[in-house]
Design a protein around this motif. Structure first.
Motif, PDB file in Angstrom:
ATOM      1  N   ALA A 121      -3.228   9.822  -6.021  1.00 43.40           N
ATOM      2  CA  ALA A 121      -4.594   9.670  -5.506  1.00 43.40           C
ATOM      3  C   ALA A 121      -4.638   8.740  -4.297  1.00 43.40           C
ATOM      4  CB  ALA A 121      -5.510   9.130  -6.606  1.00 43.40           C
ATOM      5  N   VAL A 122      -3.857   7.668  -4.333  1.00 41.26           N
ATOM      6  CA  VAL A 122      -3.852   6.714  -3.224  1.00 41.26           C
ATOM      7  C   VAL A 122      -3.053   7.254  -2.044  1.00 41.26           C
ATOM      8  CG1 VAL A 122      -3.221   4.367  -2.498  1.00 41.26           C
ATOM      9  CG2 VAL A 122      -4.111   4.764  -4.807  1.00 41.26           C
ATOM     10  N   SER A 123      -1.898   7.847  -2.359  1.00 38.42           N
ATOM     11  CA  SER A 123      -1.025   8.450  -1.352  1.00 38.42           C
ATOM     12  C   SER A 123      -0.896   7.574  -0.104  1.00 38.42           C
ATOM     13  CB  SER A 123      -1.559   9.840  -0.969  1.00 38.42           C
ATOM     14  OG  SER A 123      -0.631  10.522  -0.158  1.00 38.42           O
ATOM     15  N   PRO A 124      -0.437   6.331  -0.268  1.00 37.83           N
ATOM     16  CA  PRO A 124      -0.424   5.411   0.878  1.00 37.83           C
ATOM     17  C   PRO A 124       0.655   5.756   1.897  1.00 37.83           C
ATOM     18  CG  PRO A 124       0.688   4.415  -0.982  1.00 37.83           C
ATOM     19  CD  PRO A 124       0.128   5.720  -1.480  1.00 37.83           C
ATOM     20  N   GLU A 125       0.325   5.542   3.150  1.00 35.75           N
ATOM     21  CA  GLU A 125       1.339   5.681   4.195  1.00 35.75           C
ATOM     22  C   GLU A 125       2.375   4.568   4.061  1.00 35.75           C
ATOM     23  OE1 GLU A 125       1.592   5.428   9.085  1.00 35.75           O
ATOM     24  OE2 GLU A 125      -0.285   6.041   8.127  1.00 35.75           O
ATOM     25  N   ILE A 126       1.891   3.359   3.729  1.00 32.73           N
ATOM     26  CA  ILE A 126       2.756   2.193   3.588  1.00 32.73           C
ATOM     27  C   ILE A 126       2.549   1.582   2.209  1.00 32.73           C
ATOM     28  CG2 ILE A 126       3.136  -0.186   4.380  1.00 32.73           C
ATOM     29  CD1 ILE A 126       2.396   0.780   7.184  1.00 32.73           C
ATOM     30  N   ALA A 127       3.649   1.276   1.526  1.00 34.49           N
ATOM     31  CA  ALA A 127       3.597   0.590   0.238  1.00 34.49           C
ATOM     32  C   ALA A 127       4.393  -0.707   0.350  1.00 34.49           C
ATOM     33  CB  ALA A 127       4.170   1.468  -0.870  1.00 34.49           C
ATOM     34  N   ILE A 128       3.778  -1.802  -0.062  1.00 31.92           N
ATOM     35  CA  ILE A 128       4.421  -3.114  -0.008  1.00 31.92           C
ATOM     36  C   ILE A 128       4.726  -3.565  -1.433  1.00 31.92           C
ATOM     37  CG2 ILE A 128       4.242  -5.510   0.723  1.00 31.92           C
ATOM     38  CD1 ILE A 128       4.137  -3.667   3.098  1.00 31.92           C
ATOM     39  N   ILE A 129       5.981  -3.939  -1.678  1.00 30.98           N
ATOM     40  CA  ILE A 129       6.359  -4.495  -2.978  1.00 30.98           C
ATOM     41  C   ILE A 129       6.846  -5.915  -2.750  1.00 30.98           C
ATOM     42  CG2 ILE A 129       7.749  -4.218  -5.059  1.00 30.98           C
ATOM     43  CD1 ILE A 129       8.100  -1.285  -4.401  1.00 30.98           C
ATOM     44  N   SER A 130       6.209  -6.869  -3.422  1.00 32.17           N
ATOM     45  CA  SER A 130       6.567  -8.278  -3.291  1.00 32.17           C
ATOM     46  C   SER A 130       7.378  -8.693  -4.508  1.00 32.17           C
ATOM     47  CB  SER A 130       5.302  -9.132  -3.180  1.00 32.17           C
ATOM     48  OG  SER A 130       5.628 -10.499  -3.016  1.00 32.17           O
ATOM     49  N   LEU A 131       8.618  -9.147  -4.269  1.00 30.15           N
ATOM     50  CA  LEU A 131       9.510  -9.466  -5.383  1.00 30.15           C
ATOM     51  C   LEU A 131      10.705 -10.255  -4.886  1.00 30.15           C
ATOM     52  CD1 LEU A 131      11.605  -6.299  -6.330  1.00 30.15           C
ATOM     53  CD2 LEU A 131      10.359  -6.535  -4.194  1.00 30.15           C
ATOM     54  N   GLU A 132      11.482 -10.775  -5.837  1.00 29.24           N
ATOM     55  CA  GLU A 132      12.677 -11.547  -5.532  1.00 29.24           C
ATOM     56  C   GLU A 132      13.914 -10.682  -5.703  1.00 29.24           C
ATOM     57  OE1 GLU A 132      14.351 -15.928  -6.787  1.00 29.24           O
ATOM     58  OE2 GLU A 132      13.581 -14.632  -8.384  1.00 29.24           O
ATOM     59  N   ALA A 133      14.873 -10.824  -4.814  1.00 35.49           N
ATOM     60  CA  ALA A 133      16.133 -10.086  -4.932  1.00 35.49           C
ATOM     61  C   ALA A 133      16.837 -10.488  -6.229  1.00 35.49           C
ATOM     62  CB  ALA A 133      17.029 -10.381  -3.730  1.00 35.49           C
ATOM     63  N   GLY A 134      17.320  -9.491  -6.955  1.00 38.03           N
ATOM     64  CA  GLY A 134      18.054  -9.750  -8.185  1.00 38.03           C
ATOM     65  C   GLY A 134      17.230 -10.391  -9.277  1.00 38.03           C
ATOM     66  N   ASN A 135      15.911 -10.146  -9.270  1.00 36.67           N
ATOM     67  CA  ASN A 135      15.052 -10.769 -10.272  1.00 36.67           C
ATOM     68  C   ASN A 135      15.415 -10.317 -11.680  1.00 36.67           C
ATOM     69  OD1 ASN A 135      12.980  -8.482 -11.154  1.00 36.67           O
ATOM     70  ND2 ASN A 135      13.267  -8.306  -8.933  1.00 36.67           N
ATOM     71  N   GLU A 136      15.101 -11.158 -12.645  1.00 37.86           N
ATOM     72  CA  GLU A 136      15.506 -10.927 -14.031  1.00 37.86           C
ATOM     73  C   GLU A 136      14.772  -9.761 -14.693  1.00 37.86           C
ATOM     74  OE1 GLU A 136      14.023 -13.864 -16.979  1.00 37.86           O
ATOM     75  OE2 GLU A 136      13.108 -14.868 -15.259  1.00 37.86           O
ATOM     76  N   TYR A 137      13.707  -9.255 -14.064  1.00 36.92           N
ATOM     77  CA  TYR A 137      12.906  -8.198 -14.663  1.00 36.92           C
ATOM     78  C   TYR A 137      13.355  -6.796 -14.251  1.00 36.92           C
ATOM     79  CZ  TYR A 137      10.044 -12.391 -14.960  1.00 36.92           C
ATOM     80  OH  TYR A 137       9.616 -13.675 -15.167  1.00 36.92           O
ATOM     81  N   GLY A 138      14.263  -6.723 -13.298  1.00 36.27           N
ATOM     82  CA  GLY A 138      14.703  -5.420 -12.818  1.00 36.27           C
ATOM     83  C   GLY A 138      13.693  -4.735 -11.921  1.00 36.27           C
TER      84      GLY A 138
END
Length: 312
Positions: A221-238
């Motif tokens: 439904a959103v079908s975004p042109e750009i998606a931003i994911i904020s996270l830490e490299a190698g985080n414990e949550y996968g």
């Protein structure tokens, strides 16, 4: 008589134009900066000379955000929004509020009695920052050129702090941006059932790319042109987990990740979406251990790098 009318009409038009009620080119520029704060969220919205900070990452991210603002001569924030009171979203906020003059602080009003949230509330009280609680249907005033609508939470809170996240829809001309906080699939389903037009140019992906957010139907439904994911490299949550990434890829979204690109700035007008990234050093772990004593007592802070560094 007709000439007098035309002169008067021209004066009114020029006055209206100069007062800002009519955009001079209909092509207002909006900047959204997604900070590399490790495992957490922080986004700065800028339009004209107005600023809105949405979240401020974990405790150790605060000084980096301040440094970024100072290098750009940003000495005040018109609006600060805490989407929800988890430490990876509000831990750095007291540091920011102490150094940046703040027009108003906004949150969802969902009580959460952890030391991290208590420190934030005490900072707001100490610096006499106006405080406002918002729910779906409310709007946040920043600049006449944008409309910022609150889509979540409702007036009845769920038992999940993530699903009580403030979800923001930012409209600038024909552009739309969705900032999902940590809201999960139940919130997405609610928005879908309400029959909203969720199509957006940019999506700040919910909950750092967790499989508990970004369901297939919502992403379609959103079908975004750009998606931003904020996270830490190698985080414990996968994070990010494979399902959200697959759904975004299937929708044709260009995915940008702070763990890979660093701090990401999206500049948008009615013609272009321009993405720039800058690799910054990881959030400092030069922590004030005496201040961390209370914060680190909470279960939610057990993986906080400052807590680990200070041994508390």
């Amino acid at each position: 008589m007709r000439s007098q009318f035309l002169i008067i009409a021209g004066i009114i038009f020029l006055f209206t134009l100069s007062s800002g009620c009519i955009a001079s080119d209909g092509n207002t520029q909006l900047n959204l900066t997604f900070f590399d704060v490790g495992q957490g969220d922080a986004c700065l919205v800028q339009i004209h000379n107005k600023t809105m900070l949405v979240d401020a990452g974990p405790y150790e991210a605060g000084p980096g955000i301040i440094d970024w603002l100072k290098t750009r001569n940003i000495t005040s924030l018109d609006v600060v929004v805490a989407t929800h009171p988890h430490s990876d979203h509000i831990g750095g906020m007291p540091t920011v509020l102490k150094q940046e003059k703040t027009g108003i602080f906004i949150d969802a009003g969902d009580s959460h009695t952890t030391p991290t949230y208590e420190v934030l509330l005490k900072t707001i009280e100490k610096f006499k920052i106006p405080y406002r609680v918002v729910h779906e249907g409310d709007q946040i005033d920043l600049d006449p050129a944008v409309t910022i609508s609150v889509l979540n939470p409702g007036f009845t809170y769920s038992g999940d702090l993530n699903d009580n996240s403030i979800v923001l829809e930012i409209n600038s001309g024909d552009r739309k941006f969705l900032l999902m906080g940590d809201a999960g699939i139940p919130v997405e389903d609610k928005l879908l059932k309400e029959g909203r037009d969720l199509k957006a140019d940019l999506l700040k992906v919910g909950h750092h790319g967790s499989r508990h957010s970004s369901g297939r139907r919502f992403i379609e439904a959103v079908s975004p042109e750009i998606a931003i994911i904020s996270l830490e490299a190698g985080n414990e949550y996968g994070f990010p987990q494979k399902d959200p990434v697959k759904y975004l890829t299937d929708a044709g979204s260009q995915i940008y990740r702070t763990d890979q690109e660093g701090t990401i700035t999206v500049t948008a007008d009615q013609k272009n979406l321009i993405v720039k990234s800058e690799k910054t050093s990881s959030p400092s772990t030069d922590c004030n251990c005496s201040q961390m004593q209370g914060v680190c007592k909470s279960q939610e802070s057990r993986s906080n790098s400052c807590c680990l560094s200070c041994g508390v």
